[in-house]
Design a protein around this motif. Structure first.
Motif, PDB file in Angstrom:
ATOM      1  N   TYR A 192       0.840  -1.202   0.000  1.00 36.58           N
ATOM      2  CA  TYR A 192       0.000   0.000   0.000  1.00 36.58           C
ATOM      3  C   TYR A 192       0.873   1.250   0.000  1.00 36.58           C
ATOM      4  O   TYR A 192       1.979   1.262   0.538  1.00 36.58           O
ATOM      5  N   LYS A 193       0.337   2.294  -0.611  1.00 37.07           N
ATOM      6  CA  LYS A 193       1.021   3.592  -0.721  1.00 37.07           C
ATOM      7  C   LYS A 193       0.322   4.586   0.199  1.00 37.07           C
ATOM      8  O   LYS A 193      -0.899   4.718   0.172  1.00 37.07           O
ATOM      9  N   GLY A 194       1.103   5.293   1.014  1.00 38.07           N
ATOM     10  CA  GLY A 194       0.498   6.267   1.911  1.00 38.07           C
ATOM     11  C   GLY A 194       0.205   5.657   3.268  1.00 38.07           C
ATOM     12  O   GLY A 194       0.890   4.744   3.728  1.00 38.07           O
ATOM     13  N   SER A 195      -0.856   6.144   3.919  1.00 35.80           N
ATOM     14  CA  SER A 195      -1.166   5.678   5.261  1.00 35.80           C
ATOM     15  C   SER A 195      -1.903   4.353   5.224  1.00 35.80           C
ATOM     16  O   SER A 195      -2.624   4.048   4.275  1.00 35.80           O
ATOM     17  N   PHE A 196      -1.746   3.579   6.290  1.00 32.16           N
ATOM     18  CA  PHE A 196      -2.377   2.269   6.370  1.00 32.16           C
ATOM     19  C   PHE A 196      -3.900   2.385   6.463  1.00 32.16           C
ATOM     20  O   PHE A 196      -4.634   1.613   5.851  1.00 32.16           O
ATOM     21  N   ASP A 197      -4.388   3.364   7.215  1.00 31.01           N
ATOM     22  CA  ASP A 197      -5.829   3.503   7.404  1.00 31.01           C
ATOM     23  C   ASP A 197      -6.530   4.105   6.191  1.00 31.01           C
ATOM     24  O   ASP A 197      -7.707   3.833   5.957  1.00 31.01           O
ATOM     25  N   ALA A 198      -5.810   4.934   5.431  1.00 29.72           N
ATOM     26  CA  ALA A 198      -6.401   5.554   4.235  1.00 29.72           C
ATOM     27  C   ALA A 198      -5.365   5.591   3.125  1.00 29.72           C
ATOM     28  O   ALA A 198      -4.859   6.660   2.763  1.00 29.72           O
ATOM     29  N   PRO A 199      -5.023   4.448   2.561  1.00 30.57           N
ATOM     30  CA  PRO A 199      -3.965   4.389   1.546  1.00 30.57           C
ATOM     31  C   PRO A 199      -4.354   5.086   0.249  1.00 30.57           C
ATOM     32  O   PRO A 199      -5.524   5.144  -0.110  1.00 30.57           O
ATOM     33  N   ASP A 200      -3.347   5.581  -0.450  1.00 32.87           N
ATOM     34  CA  ASP A 200      -3.571   6.201  -1.760  1.00 32.87           C
ATOM     35  C   ASP A 200      -3.741   5.135  -2.849  1.00 32.87           C
ATOM     36  O   ASP A 200      -4.424   5.367  -3.842  1.00 32.87           O
ATOM     37  N   ASN A 201      -3.112   3.994  -2.668  1.00 30.77           N
ATOM     38  CA  ASN A 201      -3.207   2.905  -3.632  1.00 30.77           C
ATOM     39  C   ASN A 201      -2.855   1.603  -2.934  1.00 30.77           C
ATOM     40  O   ASN A 201      -2.103   1.608  -1.945  1.00 30.77           O
ATOM     41  N   THR A 202      -3.400   0.508  -3.407  1.00 30.12           N
ATOM     42  CA  THR A 202      -3.169  -0.800  -2.808  1.00 30.12           C
ATOM     43  C   THR A 202      -3.018  -1.840  -3.913  1.00 30.12           C
ATOM     44  O   THR A 202      -3.768  -1.831  -4.878  1.00 30.12           O
ATOM     45  N   LEU A 203      -2.051  -2.745  -3.757  1.00 32.08           N
ATOM     46  CA  LEU A 203      -1.764  -3.766  -4.757  1.00 32.08           C
ATOM     47  C   LEU A 203      -1.824  -5.146  -4.120  1.00 32.08           C
ATOM     48  O   LEU A 203      -1.108  -5.415  -3.145  1.00 32.08           O
ATOM     49  N   PHE A 204      -2.669  -6.010  -4.666  1.00 29.75           N
ATOM     50  CA  PHE A 204      -2.856  -7.364  -4.157  1.00 29.75           C
ATOM     51  C   PHE A 204      -2.252  -8.385  -5.116  1.00 29.75           C
ATOM     52  O   PHE A 204      -1.837  -8.056  -6.222  1.00 29.75           O
ATOM     53  N   GLY A 205      -2.274  -9.633  -4.703  1.00 31.80           N
ATOM     54  CA  GLY A 205      -1.935 -10.731  -5.586  1.00 31.80           C
ATOM     55  C   GLY A 205      -3.177 -11.217  -6.306  1.00 31.80           C
ATOM     56  O   GLY A 205      -4.305 -10.944  -5.894  1.00 31.80           O
ATOM     57  N   ASP A 206      -2.979 -11.947  -7.384  1.00 30.08           N
ATOM     58  CA  ASP A 206      -4.108 -12.532  -8.106  1.00 30.08           C
ATOM     59  C   ASP A 206      -4.660 -13.754  -7.380  1.00 30.08           C
ATOM     60  O   ASP A 206      -5.822 -14.125  -7.573  1.00 30.08           O
ATOM     61  N   TYR A 207      -3.806 -14.377  -6.567  1.00 33.31           N
ATOM     62  CA  TYR A 207      -4.212 -15.589  -5.865  1.00 33.31           C
ATOM     63  C   TYR A 207      -3.776 -15.512  -4.404  1.00 33.31           C
ATOM     64  O   TYR A 207      -2.851 -14.771  -4.059  1.00 33.31           O
ATOM     65  N   ALA A 208      -4.431 -16.277  -3.565  1.00 33.47           N
ATOM     66  CA  ALA A 208      -4.070 -16.341  -2.154  1.00 33.47           C
ATOM     67  C   ALA A 208      -2.696 -16.985  -1.983  1.00 33.47           C
ATOM     68  O   ALA A 208      -2.210 -17.708  -2.856  1.00 33.47           O
ATOM     69  N   ALA A 209      -2.076 -16.730  -0.838  1.00 35.28           N
ATOM     70  CA  ALA A 209      -0.794 -17.336  -0.522  1.00 35.28           C
ATOM     71  C   ALA A 209      -0.992 -18.786  -0.078  1.00 35.28           C
ATOM     72  O   ALA A 209      -2.104 -19.215   0.241  1.00 35.28           O
ATOM     73  N   SER A 210       0.096 -19.541  -0.051  1.00 36.62           N
ATOM     74  CA  SER A 210       0.082 -20.904   0.480  1.00 36.62           C
ATOM     75  C   SER A 210       0.877 -20.912   1.776  1.00 36.62           C
ATOM     76  O   SER A 210       1.904 -20.239   1.892  1.00 36.62           O
ATOM     77  N   CYS A 211       0.402 -21.688   2.750  1.00 34.03           N
ATOM     78  CA  CYS A 211       1.041 -21.714   4.064  1.00 34.03           C
ATOM     79  C   CYS A 211       1.343 -23.142   4.491  1.00 34.03           C
ATOM     80  O   CYS A 211       0.571 -24.066   4.225  1.00 34.03           O
ATOM     81  N   THR A 212       2.462 -23.307   5.191  1.00 31.17           N
ATOM     82  CA  THR A 212       2.855 -24.586   5.747  1.00 31.17           C
ATOM     83  C   THR A 212       2.956 -24.448   7.254  1.00 31.17           C
ATOM     84  O   THR A 212       3.690 -23.582   7.756  1.00 31.17           O
ATOM     85  N   ALA A 213       2.218 -25.259   7.975  1.00 30.53           N
ATOM     86  CA  ALA A 213       2.212 -25.185   9.432  1.00 30.53           C
ATOM     87  C   ALA A 213       3.593 -25.490   9.995  1.00 30.53           C
ATOM     88  O   ALA A 213       4.260 -26.441   9.588  1.00 30.53           O
ATOM     89  N   THR A 214       4.036 -24.671  10.940  1.00 29.07           N
ATOM     90  CA  THR A 214       5.300 -24.908  11.640  1.00 29.07           C
ATOM     91  C   THR A 214       5.068 -25.284  13.096  1.00 29.07           C
ATOM     92  O   THR A 214       5.988 -25.703  13.782  1.00 29.07           O
ATOM     93  N   SER A 215       3.830 -25.090  13.556  1.00 28.84           N
ATOM     94  CA  SER A 215       3.401 -25.502  14.887  1.00 28.84           C
ATOM     95  C   SER A 215       1.885 -25.532  14.877  1.00 28.84           C
ATOM     96  O   SER A 215       1.255 -25.279  13.839  1.00 28.84           O
TER      97      SER A 215
END
Length: 307
Positions: free
Chosen positions: A116-139
């Protein structure tokens, strides 16, 4: 670093980037971006709460999910140059920690990084991924996650070049269908955390060189011209980068090392021009050191035969 469980209303440039589907995703191969934006927008009414309070939001508002993030690493810390046409996929890794009541293996649990560009609560622009992330449990309550942020030039404005911040979010749909207009968002959980370091997003640069005449007599003048340009995201074209210091460098035909001859500045159109004296056969090039908004770039050396 700050944590927010919900996000301010999506508007202006943020709405353009979060809600608009890039051309490459127009086939509907992934609805991740639009699904995330829907939940974030619905959550805006309760912005400002702490990360997890155990409460369920009012009907129609997502509740606070017991998830936090750490160790976000974007593009291995390297700056992110973006041109005018090509999608740029930026790898991101992070650690996800969650409460024992959160099932991160559920089919409808999604997590992913974003910038995100700018402030977290009111960003000027935001860029996401096209797909969700993958996670591997470590605990039992932690996981190591890998995802991408997919940047499309049409999502960017020239004013976006420079510093950005990183964030990550998680959404638990708990059986609710994000594509259902009648979705009960009060049964959907969301966690969102920002304030992490991100490398700069930069306007991709180009640099040319031409040394003449070729061949040239020893002791005579060599004129070296070139053009320093960079991506203009507002017009989807390249434009001259003006009034920038650029080094003219030379290496002998028998050498692998360039040395700096002089420093010149680009003009009002990004053009470069200077002269030097021909001494031996070799290659001339221009070398631009880069700025916070534009990456460094070297022109391919132009050979001059000195007779």
């Amino acid at each position: 670093m700050r944590i927010r469980a919900t996000v301010a209303a999506v508007s202006g440039a943020l709405a353009l980037s979060a809600l608009a589907v890039p051309a490459a995703q127009a086939d509907g191969s992934s609805s991740y971006r639009t699904d995330v934006a829907k939940v974030q927008e619905a959550a805006h009414a309760v912005t400002g709460k702490t990360a997890y309070t155990g409460n369920t939001g009012p009907s129609g508002e997502p509740y606070d999910l017991d998830v936090t993030f750490s160790n976000i690493k974007v593009n291995a810390g390297k700056a992110i140059p973006v041109g005018t046409t090509k999608q740029v996929t930026v790898p991101v890794t992070y650690t996800l920690k969650h409460g024992s009541d959160v099932d991160i293996t559920a089919d409808d649990f999604l997590t992913g990084p974003y910038l995100y560009k700018g402030s977290f609560d009111a960003p000027d622009n935001t860029l996401f991924g096209d797909y969700a992330a993958s996670c591997t449990a470590t605990s039992a309550t932690a996981a190591s996650c890998k995802g991408n942020v997919d940047i499309y030039p049409e999502e960017l404005f020239n004013s976006d070049a420079g510093a950005w911040k990183a964030a990550a979010l998680a959404i638990a749909y708990n059986g609710q269908d994000p594509d259902d207009d009648d979705i009960d968002l009060s049964k959907v959980g969301i966690a969102d955390q920002g304030g992490f370091t991100s490398p700069n997003i930069q306007r991709y640069s180009r640099l040319t060189v031409n040394a003449s005449p070729e061949p040239v007599k020893k002791g005579k003048t060599v004129t070296v011209t070139g053009l320093l340009s960079r991506a203009n995201w507002d017009t989807a074209k390249y434009a001259g980068y003006t009034v920038q210091s650029v080094q003219l460098q030379f290496r002998k035909k028998s050498s692998d090392t360039y040395t700096t001859v002089k420093t010149v500045k680009s003009d009002s159109k990004g053009n470069l021009k200077t002269t030097t004296t021909a001494t031996v056969d070799g290659y001339f090039r221009y070398n631009f050191a880069g700025t916070s908004t534009t990456p460094a770039v070297k022109a391919t050396g132009d050979y001059v035969d000195v007779q």
